[in-house]
Design a protein around this motif. Sequence first.
Motif, PDB file in Angstrom:
ATOM      1  N   ARG A   1       0.851  -1.193   0.000  1.00 35.71           N
ATOM      2  CA  ARG A   1       0.000   0.000   0.000  1.00 35.71           C
ATOM      3  C   ARG A   1       0.891   1.250   0.000  1.00 35.71           C
ATOM      4  O   ARG A   1       0.682   2.166  -0.804  1.00 35.71           O
ATOM      5  CB  ARG A   1      -0.874  -0.023   1.259  1.00 35.71           C
ATOM      6  CG  ARG A   1      -1.910   1.076   1.317  1.00 35.71           C
ATOM      7  CD  ARG A   1      -2.518   1.189   2.715  1.00 35.71           C
ATOM      8  NE  ARG A   1      -3.459   0.136   3.049  1.00 35.71           N
ATOM      9  CZ  ARG A   1      -4.775   0.340   3.272  1.00 35.71           C
ATOM     10  NH1 ARG A   1      -5.292   1.534   3.156  1.00 35.71           N
ATOM     11  NH2 ARG A   1      -5.552  -0.661   3.623  1.00 35.71           N
ATOM     12  N   GLU A   2       1.886   1.236   0.866  1.00 37.99           N
ATOM     13  CA  GLU A   2       2.765   2.417   0.947  1.00 37.99           C
ATOM     14  C   GLU A   2       3.477   2.671  -0.375  1.00 37.99           C
ATOM     15  O   GLU A   2       3.579   3.801  -0.831  1.00 37.99           O
ATOM     16  CB  GLU A   2       3.790   2.241   2.073  1.00 37.99           C
ATOM     17  CG  GLU A   2       3.217   2.677   3.410  1.00 37.99           C
ATOM     18  CD  GLU A   2       3.930   2.043   4.599  1.00 37.99           C
ATOM     19  OE1 GLU A   2       5.129   1.697   4.459  1.00 37.99           O
ATOM     20  OE2 GLU A   2       3.281   1.893   5.651  1.00 37.99           O
ATOM     21  N   ARG A   3       3.970   1.603  -0.985  1.00 36.46           N
ATOM     22  CA  ARG A   3       4.701   1.767  -2.253  1.00 36.46           C
ATOM     23  C   ARG A   3       3.784   2.358  -3.333  1.00 36.46           C
ATOM     24  O   ARG A   3       4.186   3.255  -4.078  1.00 36.46           O
ATOM     25  CB  ARG A   3       5.248   0.411  -2.705  1.00 36.46           C
ATOM     26  CG  ARG A   3       5.984   0.495  -4.017  1.00 36.46           C
ATOM     27  CD  ARG A   3       6.728  -0.782  -4.325  1.00 36.46           C
ATOM     28  NE  ARG A   3       7.194  -0.778  -5.704  1.00 36.46           N
ATOM     29  CZ  ARG A   3       7.476  -1.871  -6.390  1.00 36.46           C
ATOM     30  NH1 ARG A   3       7.369  -3.056  -5.822  1.00 36.46           N
ATOM     31  NH2 ARG A   3       7.906  -1.783  -7.633  1.00 36.46           N
ATOM     32  N   HIS A   4       2.567   1.867  -3.403  1.00 30.91           N
ATOM     33  CA  HIS A   4       1.653   2.378  -4.433  1.00 30.91           C
ATOM     34  C   HIS A   4       1.220   3.809  -4.135  1.00 30.91           C
ATOM     35  O   HIS A   4       1.143   4.637  -5.041  1.00 30.91           O
ATOM     36  CB  HIS A   4       0.441   1.447  -4.584  1.00 30.91           C
ATOM     37  CG  HIS A   4       0.753   0.189  -5.337  1.00 30.91           C
ATOM     38  ND1 HIS A   4       1.311  -0.924  -4.736  1.00 30.91           N
ATOM     39  CD2 HIS A   4       0.631  -0.142  -6.649  1.00 30.91           C
ATOM     40  CE1 HIS A   4       1.489  -1.870  -5.646  1.00 30.91           C
ATOM     41  NE2 HIS A   4       1.080  -1.424  -6.821  1.00 30.91           N
ATOM     42  N   TYR A   5       0.954   4.118  -2.857  1.00 31.49           N
ATOM     43  CA  TYR A   5       0.587   5.492  -2.493  1.00 31.49           C
ATOM     44  C   TYR A   5       1.727   6.456  -2.837  1.00 31.49           C
ATOM     45  O   TYR A   5       1.505   7.534  -3.381  1.00 31.49           O
ATOM     46  CB  TYR A   5       0.309   5.598  -0.994  1.00 31.49           C
ATOM     47  CG  TYR A   5      -1.079   5.144  -0.573  1.00 31.49           C
ATOM     48  CD1 TYR A   5      -2.074   4.908  -1.514  1.00 31.49           C
ATOM     49  CD2 TYR A   5      -1.388   4.973   0.771  1.00 31.49           C
ATOM     50  CE1 TYR A   5      -3.336   4.493  -1.122  1.00 31.49           C
ATOM     51  CE2 TYR A   5      -2.654   4.567   1.175  1.00 31.49           C
ATOM     52  CZ  TYR A   5      -3.619   4.319   0.222  1.00 31.49           C
ATOM     53  OH  TYR A   5      -4.874   3.917   0.608  1.00 31.49           O
ATOM     54  N   GLU A   6       2.925   6.009  -2.491  1.00 33.20           N
ATOM     55  CA  GLU A   6       4.085   6.888  -2.719  1.00 33.20           C
ATOM     56  C   GLU A   6       4.236   7.168  -4.215  1.00 33.20           C
ATOM     57  O   GLU A   6       4.391   8.315  -4.646  1.00 33.20           O
ATOM     58  CB  GLU A   6       5.342   6.206  -2.168  1.00 33.20           C
ATOM     59  CG  GLU A   6       6.561   7.106  -2.166  1.00 33.20           C
ATOM     60  CD  GLU A   6       7.790   6.349  -1.655  1.00 33.20           C
ATOM     61  OE1 GLU A   6       7.691   5.664  -0.608  1.00 33.20           O
ATOM     62  OE2 GLU A   6       8.847   6.434  -2.322  1.00 33.20           O
ATOM     63  N   THR A   7       4.161   6.108  -5.014  1.00 32.18           N
ATOM     64  CA  THR A   7       4.300   6.265  -6.467  1.00 32.18           C
ATOM     65  C   THR A   7       3.205   7.175  -7.025  1.00 32.18           C
ATOM     66  O   THR A   7       3.488   8.113  -7.784  1.00 32.18           O
ATOM     67  CB  THR A   7       4.215   4.883  -7.157  1.00 32.18           C
ATOM     68  OG1 THR A   7       5.188   4.031  -6.554  1.00 32.18           O
ATOM     69  CG2 THR A   7       4.471   4.980  -8.638  1.00 32.18           C
ATOM     70  N   ALA A   8       1.959   6.907  -6.605  1.00 29.78           N
ATOM     71  CA  ALA A   8       0.844   7.708  -7.116  1.00 29.78           C
ATOM     72  C   ALA A   8       1.003   9.160  -6.667  1.00 29.78           C
ATOM     73  O   ALA A   8       0.797  10.093  -7.456  1.00 29.78           O
ATOM     74  CB  ALA A   8      -0.480   7.128  -6.638  1.00 29.78           C
ATOM     75  N   GLY A   9       1.386   9.350  -5.419  1.00 26.76           N
ATOM     76  CA  GLY A   9       1.557  10.709  -4.887  1.00 26.76           C
ATOM     77  C   GLY A   9       2.584  11.485  -5.701  1.00 26.76           C
ATOM     78  O   GLY A   9       2.358  12.642  -6.088  1.00 26.76           O
ATOM     79  N   GLU A  10       3.707  10.842  -5.992  1.00 22.41           N
ATOM     80  CA  GLU A  10       4.773  11.521  -6.750  1.00 22.41           C
ATOM     81  C   GLU A  10       4.325  11.854  -8.170  1.00 22.41           C
ATOM     82  O   GLU A  10       4.702  12.865  -8.733  1.00 22.41           O
ATOM     83  CB  GLU A  10       6.019  10.626  -6.802  1.00 22.41           C
ATOM     84  CG  GLU A  10       6.778  10.584  -5.483  1.00 22.41           C
ATOM     85  CD  GLU A  10       7.800   9.444  -5.423  1.00 22.41           C
ATOM     86  OE1 GLU A  10       8.390   9.255  -4.353  1.00 22.41           O
ATOM     87  OE2 GLU A  10       7.992   8.741  -6.449  1.00 22.41           O
ATOM     88  N   LEU A  11       3.500  10.985  -8.728  1.00 17.56           N
ATOM     89  CA  LEU A  11       3.094  11.195 -10.125  1.00 17.56           C
ATOM     90  C   LEU A  11       1.975  12.217 -10.270  1.00 17.56           C
ATOM     91  O   LEU A  11       1.919  12.945 -11.251  1.00 17.56           O
ATOM     92  CB  LEU A  11       2.605   9.864 -10.719  1.00 17.56           C
ATOM     93  CG  LEU A  11       3.685   8.872 -11.123  1.00 17.56           C
ATOM     94  CD1 LEU A  11       3.088   7.477 -11.254  1.00 17.56           C
ATOM     95  CD2 LEU A  11       4.349   9.291 -12.431  1.00 17.56           C
TER      96      LEU A  11
END
Length: 457
Positions: free
Chosen positions: A69-79
């Motif tokens: 979850r954290e990895r996907h949130y982080e990626t989405a947040g950055e994009l």
Amino acid sequence: MIVMKFGGTSVQDSEAIGRVAQIVKGRLTDRPVVVVSAMSKVTDSLLAMGKAAGAGDRKGALKLARALRERHYETAGELLGTALFTEFHSELGADFEDLDELLRGIGAVGEITPRTYDYVAAFGEMLSSKIVAAAFVAHGLPGTHVDSRQCLVTDANYTRAVPQFEETNQRLQKKVKPLLDAAKVPVMGGFIGSTRAGVTTTIGRGGSDFSAAIFGAGLDAERIEIWTDVDGMMTTDPRLCPDARRIKVISFDEAAELAYFGAKVLHPATVLPAIQKNIPVYVLNSLNPTCEGTKITARGPRCTNIFKAIALKKKTTIVDVAAPRRLLVHGYLKSIFDVFNDHEVSVDVVATSEVSVSLTVETNEQIPALASDLAKIADVKYEGRKAIICLVGENLRDTPGMAAKVFGILEDVKIRMISQGASEINLTFVIEEDEAAEVVRRLHREFFAEVDPEVFA
Ligand code: ADP
Ligand code: ASP
Ligand code: MG
């Protein structure tokens, strides 16, 4: 239209997805459908969660889910930036709640079935495709997410479901074609589908390439592009042999043999839909997008090298089945293959003699049960830690003395099985796994020291 498929490393983080957006931008006039894998290692992690939950380790499973979850949130947040991400956050959040709930359920039952494994594994492509679609919008592209499970119809053979082409094609025409006509860029997850009844399935590990080809064939693509982390199909795995050369053009048949015998760069089923509609497939590097990659097409050009490439498939087990002579009656081979079939274990290489049959299978947990069933009809031995090496090239067909040349430079290597498929374009043999890398390098030095510049880069 064209299909562009991006593998796990090509969507592994926000930087990689940003590159994907740029590459797709450059192809907009070709009307692309984009197919993505799960972010790299995500499928492995999802399967590990399912396994942990199935073994009753709910805490362990949920911990892995939290990291995901954290990895996907982080990626989405950055994009996406704050404003878009806030909107998108609840959608992703709902998926992760579903995943947690599923894992709790599996944990409570303490058992996971292939059907549930598929449901868990599908989260990878579902999440990555949603994130990539949203990222496209953030990058000014008309990206729109399409749930592949509503397009790719399969049978109910969970974890390696078989696509049902006719229905899939109808759904593609109905759901994806109108989006293309409206100048949208549909973004779809590879690997995942569903049965007619709507139950989630997956089509086998590495299957996103196959999804891309299925979508390409169903939508009559002009070409199918497989974007990965190497410059194309190479003369052997570049991880094994850093001096591997890029193959500029290769035939469908050669590429299929290579994929089947371990060249992971392409899923072995990828070329089937492409052959049917004669759609060229390109393998391209998302880290080096100006490189021309490899073109896979119906007929390759003439080539002065005998072989196009060497594939290596590790994790192989040899099963030796020997029967007393009196049992070698009509139907005996069939009864052996029936046992493999009952256990759903597929055979890669076969060699027979009057009294015995040797077969290789991918090393897996079913082998002891398979062997004990075979033992009811014959004497059985099996031995793991073997590797299949396969040399592929259409010139093999009309080059006499080739086997002597290959085995001549492997005089000190213990060769367990040798076979040349009926396609006549491969020479395949089985050796000890721990010798395989060195043998591939030796063969590569011998057969690719000089290359035909028309065919290799
Ligand atoms: P993706 O995640 O993009 O689907 P894969 O990891 O499935 O990528 O496949 C790409 C990898 O395949 C390369 O990194 C390379 O190590 C491996 N590979 C094996 N054989 C070959 C080959 N003959 N040519 C190119 N790559 C190969
Ligand atoms: N994500 C799936 C896998 O890891 C499918 C793919 O990447 O092609 O097997
Ligand atoms: Mg792959």
